[in-house]
Design an enzyme around this catalytic site. Structure first.
Site, PDB file in Angstrom:
ATOM      1  N   ASP A  46      16.546 -24.687  11.257  1.00  8.06           N
ATOM      2  CA  ASP A  46      15.536 -23.636  11.432  1.00  8.06           C
ATOM      3  C   ASP A  46      15.409 -23.096  12.861  1.00  8.06           C
ATOM      4  O   ASP A  46      15.370 -23.880  13.807  1.00  8.06           O
ATOM      5  CB  ASP A  46      14.138 -24.162  11.086  1.00  8.06           C
ATOM      6  CG  ASP A  46      14.081 -24.916   9.787  1.00  8.06           C
ATOM      7  OD1 ASP A  46      15.113 -25.007   9.113  1.00  8.06           O
ATOM      8  OD2 ASP A  46      13.000 -25.419   9.458  1.00  8.06           O
ATOM      9  N   SER A 106      10.172 -28.521  12.751  1.00  9.73           N
ATOM     10  CA  SER A 106       9.938 -27.098  13.024  1.00  9.73           C
ATOM     11  C   SER A 106       8.522 -26.751  13.451  1.00  9.73           C
ATOM     12  O   SER A 106       7.566 -27.464  13.136  1.00  9.73           O
ATOM     13  CB  SER A 106      10.278 -26.288  11.785  1.00  9.73           C
ATOM     14  OG  SER A 106      11.669 -26.238  11.669  1.00  9.73           O
TER      15      SER A 106
HETATM   16  C1  FRU Z   1      13.307 -26.542   6.710  1.00 11.82           C
HETATM   17  C2  FRU Z   1      12.902 -27.913   7.227  1.00 11.82           C
HETATM   18  C3  FRU Z   1      11.480 -27.904   7.735  1.00 11.82           C
HETATM   19  C4  FRU Z   1      11.491 -29.059   8.695  1.00 11.82           C
HETATM   20  C5  FRU Z   1      12.860 -28.913   9.326  1.00 11.82           C
HETATM   21  C6  FRU Z   1      13.474 -30.208   9.765  1.00 11.82           C
HETATM   22  O1  FRU Z   1      14.670 -26.334   6.732  1.00 11.82           O
HETATM   23  O2  FRU Z   1      13.092 -28.877   6.226  1.00 11.82           O
HETATM   24  O3  FRU Z   1      10.516 -28.026   6.722  1.00 11.82           O
HETATM   25  O4  FRU Z   1      10.481 -28.989   9.650  1.00 11.82           O
HETATM   26  O5  FRU Z   1      13.665 -28.293   8.362  1.00 11.82           O
HETATM   27  O6  FRU Z   1      14.652 -29.957  10.462  1.00 11.82           O
END
Ligand code: FRU
Length: 492
Positions: A46, A106
């Protein structure tokens, strides 16, 4: 495919030198992108904390250094003046506290005066592997590292499962309050967003309630990366509902989409004015993030992960995976979001190919890093990219005048990706096809249809003899070679 042990996935990065050899190998890959953001090694997912601050754009992304695996996540920091060329600044948030010991997940950014505050999810694991999520705060320091607040702002709400993450910070001037929107899952496994509020960025955060979205009470079992944006006088709820079957999305169960409507922050209700729309109709796009403070109230800038959870890509074997999409300008037209390539991207155009003598059906060499533009007259159209020298195979883009359907199909490529999820995607164009703008990088294709009305973003991994294109139909075709815009320097 490599099997990762828990120790390998969560190994801590102690010294940048640990990555040198891996980076050197990776930078030789034929699939390294030339103008898309990608991680120096390992996995990128992300985009986080996208914001204009201190005279430049800041973007952070989820990074796992060791390979194509969702292991220990760091926030990696990059900056840009123009959203086209980017500079690597290195790791910014390390998962080095008790509350984020298994990953800095994230989140988003809020600039206040000279300071940039970063809100993220601290992914904590107990020794027995029980997960706890904390909403954490860090302030960006001048030297590029962060000063973390000693304690998280808050932990998980016991009324929901441990899936609570991805804080998006918003300030509502009219209420004089800050809100944090988090993705969550109810105990009976329904996806939702929950909201905390405070009148101070740093203290006093309280649970305000669950976001009510009438009609969307049973829509996937977890919502990742939710955010509520205000664009062109309308509110937009963007989120990623998981484990949900949606017509036309093949075997893909995790989606990134949006609903237009009106947000009432006082009652925490988002009143939809229409249905859920898929943000990007291609195969590889997820976890989109809008920049927090674009000056023009009619626009936003969005960037997404060019990938999907639980999908393997051919570069996994080379110890790297994923990249980000091009940043897009978002506006609202009618009842939909429009995504257009940023005007600044024209800077990347290098030499234009002379296609004056091109006749439909001719097979020509396709430059690996290029932009293609087609002005289409009514009628069927076929544009096949990465075909063989005889014009067969390739990544196919076909439009039928009879059905008004545009279809992308990557099943004819030698290297197949995630075939179980379906290898073609179709979108109906009620007004027909007038225009295509296609950005081709070394391992991706982004197609903007009819001036951003529909977008298809996909990874593609051509082999040596998949180096040509062919076009059938009545269209005026232009093509440019593009200049590289991302550097592959190892900054940790
Ligand atoms: C989405 C996610 C988020 C999380 C992050 C971890 O792709 O699963 O919900 O914070 O990636 O890398």
């Amino acid at each position: 495919m490599k099997e990762w042990t828990r120790e390998e996935r969560y190994r801590r990065l102690k010294d940048p030198q640990e990555l040198w050899a891996m980076h050197e190998e990776i930078s030789k890959s034929d699939y390294r992108q030339a103008f898309h953001i990608q991680a120096i090694t390992g996995l990128i997912n992300d985009p986080n904390g996208f914001v204009w601050h201190d005279n430049k754009w800041h973007l952070f992304y989820q990074w796992c250094p060791w390979g194509a695996v969702h292991g220990l996540k760091y926030w990696y920091h990059i900056v840009s003046k123009d959203l086209v060329t980017w500079k690597n600044l290195g790791v910014c948030i390390m998962p080095d506290r008790e509350y984020d010991n298994y990953g800095a997940y994230s989140g988003s950014a809020m600039p206040i005066g000279d300071s940039l505050y970063l809100y993220y999810t601290g992914n904590h694991r107990d020794p027995d592997w029980t997960r706890h999520a904390y909403t954490c705060l860090a302030k960006l320091r001048d030297d590029g590292w962060t000063e973390k607040y000693p304690l998280p702002l808050f932990g998980t709400n016991p009324d929901y499962t441990e899936h609570q993450r991805d804080p998006k910070i918003v300030y509502k001037k009219e209420l004089g309050r800050y809100f944090i929107v988090l993705g969550a899952q109810t105990k009976d496994k329904r996806g939702c967003a929950i909201i905390y509020s405070s009148d101070d960025l740093l203290h006093g955060w309280n649970f305000a309630g669950e976001l009510k979205v009438p009609g969307f009470e049973h829509f996937g079992d977890m919502w990742e990366c939710p955010s509520i944006e205000h664009i062109g006088g309308k509110d937009v709820l963007l989120f990623c509902p998981q484990h949900l079957k949606i017509e036309g999305r093949g075997g893909t169960f995790n989606h990134n989409g949006y609903i237009l409507g009106e947000m009432d922050w006082a009652s925490l209700t988002f009143n939809p004015a229409g249905r859920f729309h898929i943000l990007d109709r291609g195969f590889d796009s997820y976890a989109a993030e809008c920049a927090n403070n674009v000056q023009d109230p009619d626009k936003a800038v969005l960037i997404a992960w060019m990938g999907q959870p639980d999908v393997s890509y051919p570069t996994d074997e080379e110890n790297w995976s994923g990249c980000l999409t091009l940043p897009r300008e978002l506006t609202i037209r009618g009842r939909r979001l429009i995504q257009q390539p940023l005007p600044e991207l024209k800077q990347l155009r290098d030499e234009e190919f002379n296609l004056q003598n091109y006749h439909p059906g001719d097979v020509e060499k396709l430059p690996r890093v290029s932009e293609v533009e087609l002005y289409c007259r009514p009628g069927d159209l076929k544009m096949d990219l990465f075909t063989k020298e005889d014009g067969t195979g390739g990544f196919q883009i076909h439009y039928s005048e009879m059905t008004h359907d545009i279809c992308i199909d990557r099943s004819h490529m030698t290297r197949r990706i995630n075939p179980e999820a379906g290898e073609s995607r179709v979108r109906n164009l009620p007004q027909g096809l007038q225009h295509l703008r296609i950005f081709i990088d070394r391992s991706s294709v982004e197609i903007f249809v009819n001036d951003g009305d529909v977008v298809f973003t996909s990874r593609v991994f051509p082999v040596t003899d998949e180096a040509y294109f062919t076009m059938y139909g009545d269209a005026f075709l232009r093509m440019w070679k593009l200049k590289p815009a991302v550097q592959d320097t190892l900054v940790v």
